[in-house]
Each structure stands twice: as C-alpha cells, then as structure tokens.
Design an enzyme around this catalytic site. Structure first.
Site, PDB file in Angstrom:
ATOM      1  N   SER A 129       2.432 -26.662   9.460  1.00  0.00           N
ATOM      2  CA  SER A 129       1.963 -27.428  10.606  1.00  0.00           C
ATOM      3  C   SER A 129       0.442 -27.621  10.550  1.00  0.00           C
ATOM      4  O   SER A 129      -0.060 -28.192   9.596  1.00  0.00           O
ATOM      5  CB  SER A 129       2.422 -26.745  11.900  1.00  0.00           C
TER       6      SER A 129
ATOM      7  N   ASP B   7       7.940 -30.926  11.926  1.00  0.00           N
ATOM      8  CA  ASP B   7       7.045 -29.766  11.867  1.00  0.00           C
ATOM      9  C   ASP B   7       7.682 -28.581  11.138  1.00  0.00           C
ATOM     10  O   ASP B   7       8.776 -28.138  11.462  1.00  0.00           O
ATOM     11  CB  ASP B   7       6.708 -29.360  13.302  1.00  0.00           C
TER      12      ASP B   7
END
Length: 465
Positions: free
Chosen positions: A173, A317
């Site tokens: 991320s 993500d």
C-alpha cells in the site's frame, strides 16, 4: 451537516466532480458517508476477515442502492476463469510474481535454487574470506498518509549516516510507494520528503462521490497520484532499479488479486531489469494497485494470458490481505543456507505506519459509524497478527527483527485524507525517534520475554504453592 437536497441546490451549475473535500462530504448521502467511513478505515490498512468484509460491503452497497434509487452497470471485462487463476501471467512478462500466501512446492524449489545461485555469486568471496555475510531487509507496511512515519524514519536514518543498504525491500500500500525510493537509497530521500510533507488531498486525488456511488468502482479518481508516480518513476529510475536487481538485491511489492481473494508479490526488480516494452507502465500499475484503497481508490486492471488467451485481473490494496510482506513460512533459512553452501546472518527492519492499539473513541449507533469503526478495529488486529506471524518465522529462522510503530502518545488527527500538516508531524516523529534511539523494538507489541530474574520469580511462586 447540510441537508442533502439543500446541497444539490447549493452546488447547482457547478462541476459534478467536486474537488473540495469538506464540501463533498457535507453533501454526501448517508450511504455515501457510510462508504467514506469504510474507505477511511481502509486507508490505514485493510481488514483481514473476508466474511466480515463481504457482509459490511454488501450492506453498504444495498444502502447506497436504496438511497440513490438504483446502481449503475459495472465495468465489462474478461475475468480469468477459475481453472486458470494459478497459471496466468502478465502479458509479455514471465516469472515476475508469486502468490503471497502459498505456492506449489515445485515453484518454491525453483525460486530457492535461483536465489541460492545469486547469493553464492554475491557473497561467496565474503564467505571464502572466513566472514559471515549479513543480509539486511526492510519491510514497510500500509497506512495511507501515515506512511509519512516511515519516510521520516528513513530520511533521518540517512542523515545520521547509519542507514544500511538493504538486500531486500518490501512494501504494501503506502509502503509500495515508499519502497522503490528506499531501495535506491538516501539520494531519493528528497522525493519521500516532498510526497509525505507537502502534498494535500487535492494534489493526489479527484473527488467523484456522486458518480462513484451510483455507477463507479470508487469514490475517488487517482489520476493525480498516477501523474506523481510517473513523474518520479522515470525510465532512468527504472534502469537504476534494474541494475540493483542484477546485483542480487530484491524489491518486492504486494497487491491483492480481488477475484482470487489472495495476495500477490511482484518482483519489481525483475520487471525493471526485463528490458521489455511496457515494463515502466507495469511498474507504475503495480504501485498504483498496491495503494488502491477499496471503495476510495479505483482498482487496477492487469492484462494476463494463458493458453493463448488473454484475460483481465482486478487488483486492489495489498493491505486487504496482509499489512506486511516480510518473511515466507515456505522458505526456511536453514534450507537456503544448505543450498548456498555457507552461513548467513539475516536482520529485518519492519516499519508499521500506524499504532498497534486503537485509541478509545465513542462510536455513534449509526450504520456508517459502526462499519467504519469495525473495519478500523479489524485493521489493528490484522496488523498485530502480521507482526506475530513475522515473529514466529523469524524465531524459526534465527533472524533478528527490529519493529517500529507509531507510539500511543501520538494523538494528532488529520484534517483531511492527505493532510500535509499532519503528515509533517508524523514525519518529524519518525525522525525524532530515530535520532533519540527510541524507535526500534525487539519483539511484537505485548510480547513478554522470560528473563532469568523472571524465571527465578516464577520458580519461587511455584515453590510457595
């Protein structure tokens, strides 16, 4: 809060895609506010329970559909058939990624043999001289704007002159944005400083709340973020990453294949060193995918192939499936040493861009508040669970681990989703902890070590019984 119908009148004649964060949120429907609450929680990471995620997401989608009287059509794509999920690869690229959870033993053996050859070539002379090579790894977690914490740590570490060259750097991320610059070393600290202390929300994303809820895959457009990544990760930058890969160093980034519900680890150095057309674009897309906060940011799509057919994967993500990509339970250190032919010491520095205990807060008995707080709590639990997983593997493999996380004493709250003032405070905090020698912990949070004195006390207690 402004009534919804009043907001529509107030913004009549203005662009549908509202750029101002506070105006957009004041005008959100209850369903939109629910989605924002969940997106906020995901911005710190992602929840680990697939069942809970599915129930919350389904409930919020239903609320949105009822509130806005209908949902638009989803993007049309050619998804990977279930029987090919294990074998597809990005079009034009072979061997640049693995599953982050489990790989077939044959694939693990192939990877270990290849890695052993690289390590022999890189450290053979050191071992032949009677010294034990020491490998240092860096793992950077997710956390959205909280990534400023890691950026501050790395920058101050460089200034002190004690930051090592890492043999492997991994990121999830926001950690995926930091990782390439950390991989290439201190000369890119100025980029990390700029990203994590000067940019605001409107510099990185564009709002599309109304259309996003009705017919889109996200509430934000990340075109500005993509432009920033393309500005920093240039062809020359890619060549540098490729050169370090050829030296035997690793740069790994994690995403989540949302169709498979599994984590994927991309070998960014192999992509950079491939010299193939589209390498730069794939490198960019993997970073964007790893940071694609569900609901808030649009997912990333990868064209893949198998058996002469082309399909499309959807990734989000990397924090949805894991907050930290560090050590593999499938690759015991002793087996790697046997393959290499000499002993190696390994050391891992692991940075969590967040606290490890949730701050207490009163949650209103409203759907979106409950959903957001629940996902937030799940993120904290997942992050700590990931640290204990790392601890378990490191104990087996006799790897020294240094953990860092944001201390509970830091109580500032951001004013927007990318708040430069807040990020600057986190950046400075990370630097201060490094310079004050107060950053690194030897064990995961809450782990009690049995010292000799404690063992004696426990024995005395047992004797009294």
């Amino acid at each position: 809060m402004v009534e919804h119908h009043d907001c529509r009148q107030a913004f009549a004649g203005q662009p549908r895609e509202l750029r101002n964060a506070r105006d957009a949120e004041r005008c959100a429907t209850p369903a939109e506010m629910g989605l924002w609450a969940c997106a906020d929680a995901f911005a710190r990471g992602a929840l680990s329970s697939r069942a809970v995620k599915s129930s919350i997401s389904l409930g919020l989608v239903l609320i949105a559909c009822v509130s806005l009287a209908g949902c638009g059509a989803a993007r049309q794509r050619n998804p990977v058939p279930n029987d090919l999920i294990e074998v597809v690869e990005p079009v034009g690229f072979h061997g640049v990624r693995l599953w982050g959870d489990y790989n077939e033993p044959e694939e693990v053996e192939r990877m270990m043999l290849a890695r052993a050859e690289i390590l022999r070539e890189r450290f053979g002379a050191v071992a032949a001289a009677g010294k034990t090579p020491r490998l240092r790894y860096l793992a950077i977690s997710g956390g959205g704007q909280y990534g400023a914490f890691a950026a501050g740590i790395l920058t101050e570490w460089s200034r002190l002159g004690t930051r090592p060259e890492f043999d492997a750097v991994t990121g999830i991320s926001t950690g995926a944005i930091i990782a390439p610059f950390a991989f290439l070393g201190p000369r890119y600290d100025n980029v990390l400083t700029e990203i994590y202390t000067t940019f605001s929300t409107e510099d990185l994303v564009e709002r599309r709340i109304f259309s996003g809820v009705v017919s889109g895959a996200s509430l934000l457009d990340t075109a500005p973020l993509r432009e920033k990544i393309a500005r920093y990760v240039t062809p020359a930058f890619l060549d540098e990453v490729g050169e370090e890969h050829r030296r035997g160093r690793l740069l790994l980034v994690g995403t989540t294949n949302i169709d498979a519900g599994r984590s994927v680890i991309w070998n960014m150095g192999a992509i950079a060193a491939s010299g193939k057309p589209g390498a730069l674009e794939l490198f960019h897309e993997v970073i964007v995918a790893s940071a694609a906060i569900p609901m808030a940011f649009p997912p990333a799509f990868f064209e893949v192939e198998a058996g002469g057919e082309t399909f499309e994967e959807m990734h989000v993500d990397g924090g949805v499936t894991s907050q930290v990509n560090a050590l593999s339970p499938q690759i015991p250190h002793f087996m790697m040493q046997d393959l290499v032919g000499f002993d190696m010491d390994r050391e891992l520095y692991l940075i969590v861009n967040g606290a490890v205990t949730p701050p207490p807060k009163t949650v209103a008995a409203r759907t979106h508040e409950i959903a957001g707080a629940s996902i937030d709590a799940l993120w904290y639990a997942q992050a700590v669970g990931d640290l204990y997983k790392v601890h378990s593997i490191a104990t087996r493999d006799e790897i020294a681990v240094h953990y860092a996380w944001i201390p509970e004493s830091f109580r500032l709250e951001p004013e927007e989703r990318f708040d430069p003032v807040f990020m600057r405070a986190l950046f400075d905090l990370g630097g201060d902890l490094v310079s004050g020698n107060a950053l690194w912990q030897s064990y995961p949070p809450g782990f009690t070590v049995r010292t000799p004195s404690e063992a004696g006390s426990q024995a005395a207690i047992a004797a009294r019984r």
